[in-house]
Write an enzyme that holds these catalytic residues in place. Structure first.
Site: not given
Ligand SMILES: NC(=O)c1ccc[n+]([C@@H]2O[C@H](COP(=O)([O-])OP(=O)(O)OC[C@H]3O[C@@H](n4cnc5c(N)ncnc54)[C@H](OP(=O)(O)O)[C@@H]3O)[C@@H](O)[C@H]2O)c1
Length: 271
Positions: A13, A168, A172, A59
């Site tokens: 996202l 998790y 949150k 980070d």
């Molecule tokens: N996808 C869904 O269905 C869903 C549903 C509910 C909520 N969300 C929320 O939406 C947001 C985005 O989700 P997503 O699915 O796009 O997640 P994702 O694909 O797992 O991406 C997570 C991102 O966070 C970064 N990250 C993780 N740990 C970090 C740290 N310590 N410092 C800096 N960056 C860090 C990762 O960077 P790296 O590439 O370096 O690991 C990556 O860019 C999150 O907050 C998630 O909880 C998603």
């Protein structure tokens, strides 16, 4: 013309936020990542040259690195920032499909998972917001958005017995409370804080599901079907980001949105 800070733009996202926001050449978009070189390459190959995109390395558990990024942003914008989209998150594989009680014989694993989730999803974002707040206070839009999850909604958890992903969800829920506390402290200075769930989004994590993921998905699928009979499966990042942006663009302190925790529909419908 607006300035945005988005965390976690390396993929998922976050990358979609970066794309949609920087599609408008009048916007300046700062993307915070852990691997700047890899993200610079990805941005260039997938989005082309975008002078309005700045990729910064930090980070979000590294206070000093965040502080350094604030200095960079302030230098580019003249000391102000309009929006923060705190999107980066730790999504644990250890407990994604396990219940909180399944770790009774593995306290060390549970504890580490709780701390990892809390450290990144709650503490990291609290430091991030504190450090960027002086810029937000000097910005025009004054909006801070934390990307949360419906998994942290107590009504959803308890009415539909969503037992998995506890560390998790707990982290949150802590983030949502932090957003409420920030709102309580800064809403009278015109800053809008909100927690928004992006929906259930296909960001590629399910492209090659393991056996455990398939079983977990079947269990979750049955619960989701009960909760939202209309739900047909995950939405795309494009849809999710458009929805989330519409919600926070419309929201305001004046309308009573400060500190709220809502879905991509702007209400408590999570799917
Ligand atoms: N996808 C869904 O269905 C869903 C549903 C509910 C909520 N969300 C929320 O939406 C947001 C985005 O989700 P997503 O699915 O796009 O997640 P994702 O694909 O797992 O991406 C997570 C991102 O966070 C970064 N990250 C993780 N740990 C970090 C740290 N310590 N410092 C800096 N960056 C860090 C990762 O960077 P790296 O590439 O370096 O690991 C990556 O860019 C999150 O907050 C998630 O909880 C998603």
């Amino acid at each position: 013309m607006a300035s945005y800070l988005v965390t976690g733009v390396s993929r998922g996202l976050g990358f979609e936020f970066l794309k949609q926001l920087s599609d408008d050449a009048d916007n300046t978009v700062f993307g915070l990542v852990r691997d700047k070189a890899a993200t610079d390459t990805k941005v260039k190959s997938q989005l082309g040259e975008r002078p309005n995109v700045h990729i910064l390395a930090a980070d979000i558990t590294n206070y000093d690195a965040i502080k350094k990024s604030v200095d960079y942003v302030a230098e580019v914008t003249g000391g102000k920032l309009d929006y923060i989209i705190a999107n980066a998150a730790f999504q644990s594989e250890v407990s994604a499909f396990a219940g909180i009680g399944d770790f009774v014989d593995k306290p060390d694993i549970l504890e580490k998972d709780l701390f990892d989730n809390f450290n990144i999803n709650a503490v990291g974002n609290i430091h991030l917001i504190n450090l960027y707040l002086p810029l937000i206070l000097r910005g025009s839009a004054k909006k801070v958005i934390a990307i949360s999850t419906g998994m942290a909604d107590l009504d959803l958890i308890t009415k539909f017995n969503i037992a998995n992903g506890a560390p998790y969800a707990i982290s949150k829920a802590a983030l949502n409370t932090a957003i409420g506390k920030f709102s309580a402290q800064y809403s009278d200075q015109g800053v809008l804080f909100m927690s928004i769930s992006p929906g259930f989004v296909n960001t590629g994590a399910w492209d090659n599901p393991t056996e455990e993921m398939k079983q977990g998905a079947a269990i979750m699928g049955a619960k989701f079907a009960k909760y939202a009979p209309h739900f047909k499966g995950p939405i795309t990042p494009t849809e999710s980001v458009s929805h989330v942006m519409a919600v926070f663009k419309k929201a305001s302190v004046e309308n009573g949105d400060g500190g709220s925790f809502v879905s991509h529909f702007g209400n408590k419908q999570w799917l």
